[in-house]
Design a protein around this motif. Structure first.
Motif, PDB file in Angstrom:
ATOM      1  N   SER B  40      -5.576  -6.519  49.778  1.00 13.53           N
ATOM      2  CA  SER B  40      -5.721  -7.097  48.443  1.00 13.53           C
ATOM      3  C   SER B  40      -6.378  -8.476  48.527  1.00 13.53           C
ATOM      4  N   LEU B  41      -6.086  -9.198  49.602  1.00  8.24           N
ATOM      5  CA  LEU B  41      -6.687 -10.528  49.783  1.00  8.24           C
ATOM      6  C   LEU B  41      -8.206 -10.421  49.901  1.00  8.24           C
ATOM      7  N   VAL B  42      -8.643  -9.463  50.721  1.00  5.55           N
ATOM      8  CA  VAL B  42     -10.082  -9.309  50.912  1.00  5.55           C
ATOM      9  C   VAL B  42     -10.725  -8.802  49.627  1.00  5.55           C
ATOM     10  N   LYS B  43     -10.091  -7.773  49.039  1.00  6.42           N
ATOM     11  CA  LYS B  43     -10.666  -7.169  47.839  1.00  6.42           C
ATOM     12  C   LYS B  43     -10.676  -8.158  46.668  1.00  6.42           C
ATOM     13  N   GLY B  44      -9.570  -8.863  46.509  1.00  6.50           N
ATOM     14  CA  GLY B  44      -9.475  -9.777  45.367  1.00  6.50           C
ATOM     15  C   GLY B  44     -10.103 -11.113  45.646  1.00  6.50           C
ATOM     16  N   TYR B  45      -9.481 -11.862  46.539  1.00  5.35           N
ATOM     17  CA  TYR B  45      -9.887 -13.252  46.736  1.00  5.35           C
ATOM     18  C   TYR B  45     -11.283 -13.374  47.312  1.00  5.35           C
ATOM     19  N   PHE B  46     -11.571 -12.619  48.371  1.00  3.32           N
ATOM     20  CA  PHE B  46     -12.851 -12.834  49.032  1.00  3.32           C
ATOM     21  C   PHE B  46     -14.018 -12.169  48.304  1.00  3.32           C
ATOM     22  N   LEU B  47     -13.758 -11.007  47.672  1.00  8.75           N
ATOM     23  CA  LEU B  47     -14.878 -10.323  47.020  1.00  8.75           C
ATOM     24  C   LEU B  47     -15.035 -10.715  45.554  1.00  8.75           C
ATOM     25  N   GLU B  48     -13.916 -10.956  44.874  1.00  6.79           N
ATOM     26  CA  GLU B  48     -14.026 -11.267  43.444  1.00  6.79           C
ATOM     27  C   GLU B  48     -13.800 -12.746  43.156  1.00  6.79           C
ATOM     28  N   GLY B  49     -13.234 -13.464  44.089  1.00  6.51           N
ATOM     29  CA  GLY B  49     -12.955 -14.874  43.853  1.00  6.51           C
ATOM     30  C   GLY B  49     -11.826 -15.058  42.854  1.00  6.51           C
ATOM     31  N   MET B  50     -11.889 -16.171  42.132  1.00  2.00           N
ATOM     32  CA  MET B  50     -10.809 -16.477  41.189  1.00  2.00           C
ATOM     33  C   MET B  50     -10.765 -15.493  40.017  1.00  2.00           C
ATOM     34  N   ALA B  51     -11.827 -14.684  39.888  1.00  2.00           N
ATOM     35  CA  ALA B  51     -11.817 -13.695  38.814  1.00  2.00           C
ATOM     36  C   ALA B  51     -10.716 -12.656  39.042  1.00  2.00           C
ATOM     37  N   SER B  52     -10.212 -12.564  40.270  1.00  2.00           N
ATOM     38  CA  SER B  52      -9.141 -11.601  40.545  1.00  2.00           C
ATOM     39  C   SER B  52      -7.789 -12.134  40.089  1.00  2.00           C
ATOM     40  N   THR B  53      -7.743 -13.382  39.625  1.00  4.63           N
ATOM     41  CA  THR B  53      -6.476 -13.940  39.159  1.00  4.63           C
ATOM     42  C   THR B  53      -6.507 -14.054  37.638  1.00  4.63           C
ATOM     43  N   ASN B  54      -5.368 -14.403  37.085  1.00  4.58           N
ATOM     44  CA  ASN B  54      -5.323 -14.625  35.634  1.00  4.58           C
ATOM     45  C   ASN B  54      -5.455 -16.103  35.299  1.00  4.58           C
ATOM     46  N   LEU B  55      -5.960 -16.874  36.224  1.00  5.40           N
ATOM     47  CA  LEU B  55      -6.060 -18.314  35.992  1.00  5.40           C
ATOM     48  C   LEU B  55      -7.190 -18.609  35.014  1.00  5.40           C
ATOM     49  N   THR B  56      -6.953 -19.570  34.154  1.00  5.33           N
ATOM     50  CA  THR B  56      -7.958 -19.961  33.171  1.00  5.33           C
ATOM     51  C   THR B  56      -8.147 -21.475  33.254  1.00  5.33           C
ATOM     52  N   ASP B  57      -8.994 -22.018  32.379  1.00  2.00           N
ATOM     53  CA  ASP B  57      -9.163 -23.462  32.384  1.00  2.00           C
ATOM     54  C   ASP B  57      -7.953 -24.168  31.788  1.00  2.00           C
ATOM     55  N   THR B  58      -7.172 -23.446  31.004  1.00  2.00           N
ATOM     56  CA  THR B  58      -5.947 -24.042  30.473  1.00  2.00           C
ATOM     57  C   THR B  58      -4.859 -24.046  31.546  1.00  2.00           C
ATOM     58  N   VAL B  59      -4.725 -22.923  32.239  1.00  2.00           N
ATOM     59  CA  VAL B  59      -3.742 -22.836  33.334  1.00  2.00           C
ATOM     60  C   VAL B  59      -4.515 -22.639  34.636  1.00  2.00           C
ATOM     61  N   PRO B  60      -5.027 -23.742  35.198  1.00  2.00           N
ATOM     62  CA  PRO B  60      -5.866 -23.568  36.389  1.00  2.00           C
ATOM     63  C   PRO B  60      -5.075 -23.324  37.671  1.00  2.00           C
ATOM     64  N   TRP B  61      -3.778 -23.591  37.634  1.00  2.00           N
ATOM     65  CA  TRP B  61      -2.942 -23.349  38.808  1.00  2.00           C
ATOM     66  C   TRP B  61      -1.847 -22.353  38.438  1.00  2.00           C
ATOM     67  N   GLY B  62      -1.553 -21.437  39.355  1.00  2.00           N
ATOM     68  CA  GLY B  62      -0.563 -20.423  39.024  1.00  2.00           C
ATOM     69  C   GLY B  62       0.353 -20.080  40.173  1.00  2.00           C
ATOM     70  N   ALA B  63       0.523 -18.772  40.389  1.00  2.00           N
ATOM     71  CA  ALA B  63       1.513 -18.285  41.352  1.00  2.00           C
ATOM     72  C   ALA B  63       1.279 -18.843  42.751  1.00  2.00           C
TER      73      ALA B  63
END
Lengths: 290, 433
Positions: B40-63
């Protein structure tokens, strides 16, 4: 070193300096002194300016006219450039969002990134309702909390008053997004309009004068934080920021806040002027007129 | 029990089918979670970047940020506990000294992994070391973390050196590893060991301000200096941060010690567990008091963002993170358990309180990050709406599995187990009687 050699040559060739000078109708003493001091200047023991100051008066007295003056060399960057600021007249703002749209078009910001937004607030309850439109670009604070917290100094205050981001240095930690009291920063997730607007990726805005070519997946500025630049690239070619130029009600004014005669300075001094969240001490360069 | 007998006993224990099965289940499940997490790390973080998270400009930091400060707290707390042994010579806690150091190192590595995930440009990560903005708390933290990790490793190494030399000389399993780790220094004379202890003490004493002000208070300051967020922007915030670090560190040490004894069917030293439980009570009470003032004064100010933050925390869809995790599991229930005479003298109850605290502190950390960010900085800007995506969850569990794997590896291959020590062995026998 060569100077020494020439000096020695002169000494040996011209043994009778004083006698030679005495043949001239002017003061021998002055000539000898000036020669000695000129050598000091050559050796760096005396400032050129000091030399001119010392001999300006005696020379005038001796020769009867202004003989020499130090040429005032303009020191590099001595003249300060403008320090940009913006004034937004809320009484003139109709809330049409033209600034938001033109900003997006000018800076070609990706989905999710908008440097300028218009916040619409409703105050009171029916029938006593008042609506306020509050356009919000980056405030370009003079004491920017974002630059204070950036761990790598990727975001910093430029001499012209604009808060810049160096995407080549930004690590994308988004601390500045947390620290900004105006919500004026966005993170570039790498989204694109390409699927709904063919060719959108072909050109990027030359932010801070840096043309990065077409927008490419995985290339900068993706993965970094972005913000309003006061359209720095437009300012550099003598144009106003896009939001100022396109505002339909002419509600935005742009100019040099350091120049007391500029329109922005005069408006910023008006009793109608205020700044957002002034209590935080961020010293924004964007003023509002209410 | 002599040391050779003890070692034999342990080798015998390992051959026991029950333990073998337990170990197989432990490793199997950890590896599965870890591998899925890494996919999931490779698929999400490395391939999609922050788009794999639900972080937004309002909540830039999360889990990931919440878990990062969670593990930082774990590390600082465990380390401070270990300084009781190595810094202040309280040898009644000797048996948890090394495992506390090991868990401090492993937690720190996990914390750094989590915060690495939160960086948008992993290729720019070394800028964080090259360029140092002296007004940035985060820049200071990055450097403190490195220093702190080095101090931890040096401490653990020095505390194990005697045993490493012994293991290298015994030429048992993996003796070459231990031989390498002695770095050719086989001196275990009284004089050499005394020097070791001296250095342990010095590093421990250096480590205390480093852990409190540098690592943990500093991490709290990263949040507290954000004047845009009134809920975070208080002087008490870093102090609460340190207190909850002490809470989670103590709880972790209790849990590791008791669970290890349960696995190897050994008797836990009741007086030590009780003393650690009392320490946990103290830290929890102080934390409760500080939180009381934090909320009281924040609420009294009637600042809109502050009130909205408290409301988000206590009565939005996230209410359970506050009431069940932060207040229930990590505060009131352990306090009740540790106050009632019957339960505070029982190893099992203290273990239960410790485990509840460890789980509950996740909620404490979450509430330090997300609710203050959900509230918009300007009235009229969009509200945040953050819930971790599947990718964030799975990656997080993968990294937690990595943490447990690293800890288990350390326990397995390094002389962490203190009962093998002569002194520890004697004390252990006494406790068993």
């Amino acid at each position: 070193m060569y100077l020494d050699i020439f000096n020695k040559m002169l000494e040996s060739e011209l043994e009778e300096k004083r006698k030679l000078l005495e043949t001239s109708p002017y003061s021998t003493e002055l000539g000898m002194q000036m020669a000695a001091d000129a050598r000091k200047v050559m050796n760096g023991q005396m400032e050129q300016k000091e030399f001119y100051e010392k001999y300006a008066a005696p020379m005038k007295k001796e020769f009867g006219r202004e003989w020499a003056a130090l040429e005032e060399k303009p020191e590099k960057n001595k003249k300060k450039g403008p320090r940009w600021g913006m004034v937004i007249d809320l009484a003139k703002c109709v809330g049409c969002d033209t600034c938001t749209v033109s900003c997006k078009a000018e800076n070609r910001t990706p989905p999710g990134v908008s440097y300028n937004v218009v916040i619409e607030e409703e105050h009171g309850s029916f029938p006593n309702v008042k609506k306020l439109n509050l356009p919000r670009p980056c405030m370009q604070c003079d004491k920017p909390p974002c630059a204070q917290v950036c761990p790598v100094r990727a975001t910093y205050k430029m001499d012209n008053g604009i808060v810049a981001i160096d995407a080549d240095r930004c690590i994308g930690c988004r601390y500045c997004v947390v620290a900004c009291p105006y919500g004026a920063r966005s993170y570039d997730n790498g989204f694109t309009y390409e699927h709904e607007m063919l060719g959108w990726e072909d050109v990027q805005a030359p932010e801070f004068g840096n043309d990065r070519g077409p927008r490419t997946k995985g290339k900068l500025p993706e993965g970094t934080v972005r913000k309003c630049t006061f359209c720095f690239h437009r300012l550099e070619r003598g144009e106003e920021p896009a939001c100022v130029e396109t505002c339909i009600g002419d509600a935005r004014y742009f100019g040099d806040l350091d120049d007391p005669n500029s329109i922005v300075s005069k408006l910023a001094a008006s009793p109608r002027a205020f700044r957002l969240r002034e209590e935080l001490g961020t010293e924004p360069r964007v003023f509002y007129l209410l | 029990m002599g040391k050779i007998e003890a070692a034999l006993q342990q080798a015998h224990d390992l051959r026991e089918p029950r333990l073998r099965n337990l170990e197989r289940i432990w490793w199997g499940s950890l590896l599965i979670v870890f591998v899925i997490g890494m996919i999931s790390l490779v698929k999400g973080y490395f391939l999609e970047g922050m788009a794999s998270t639900n972080l937004t400009d309002t909540v830039p930091w999360g889990a990931w940020v919440a878990l990062y400060i969670y593990f930082i707290g774990m590390s600082a707390g465990s380390f401070l506990l270990s300084t009781l042994v190595y810094g202040f010579g309280m040898h009644q806690y000797e048996r948890i000294g090394r495992s506390a150091l090991l868990s401090a190192i492993v937690s720190m590595v996990t914390a750094i992994s989590f915060i690495f995930l939160d960086i948008g440009r992993p290729d720019h990560v070394f800028n964080a070391i090259l360029y140092w903005n002296i007004t940035s708390t985060m820049a200071w933290e990055i450097h403190f973390y490195i220093l702190y990790l080095l101090v931890l490793i040096a401490e653990l190494y020095l505390s194990m050196r005697g045993d490493l030399v012994r293991l290298a000389k015994e030429k048992g399993r993996l003796w070459k590893l231990y031989d390498f780790l002695t770095f050719g220094n086989y001196d275990v004379s009284e004089e050499a060991l005394r020097r070791n202890r001296k250095w342990l003490q010095i590093l421990g004493i250096i480590g205390i301000p480093l852990a409190i002000f540098g690592v943990h208070g500093g991490t709290g300051s990263i949040f507290a200096v954000a004047k845009a967020r009134p809920f975070l922007h208080t002087g008490l915030f870093p102090v609460i941060f340190i207190l909850s670090a002490l809470v989670s560190g103590t709880a972790l040490s209790i849990a590791i010690y008791v669970i290890k004894n349960k696995v190897f069917k050994r008797v836990s030293d009741l007086s030590m567990v009780r003393a650690l439980g009392a320490m946990l009570t103290l830290f929890l009470s102080v934390e409760l008091a500080l939180e009381w003032y934090e909320f009281l004064i924040g609420w009294y100010g009637l600042k809109a963002e502050e009130l909205e933050t408290i409301r988000t925390m206590t009565s939005s869809i996230w209410w359970w993170t506050f009431w069940i995790f932060q207040m229930g599991l990590a505060m009131v229930i352990p306090l009740v358990i540790l106050f009632i005479k019957k339960t505070r003298n029982s190893v099992n109850w203290i273990l239960a309180a410790a485990i509840m605290t460890i789980i509950g502190v996740v909620g404490v950390r979450f509430n330090m990050v997300v609710p203050p960010l959900v509230v918009p900085v300007l009235n009229g800007l969009p509200w945040g709406d953050y819930y971790p995506t599947l990718s964030e969850w799975v990656t997080s569990f993968g990294l937690i599995a990595m943490c447990l794997i690293l800890y288990t590896l350390g326990e397995k291959f390094l002389p962490i187990e203190q009962s093998e020590l002569e002194i520890g062995g004697i004390e252990h026998e006494r406790a068993a009687k």
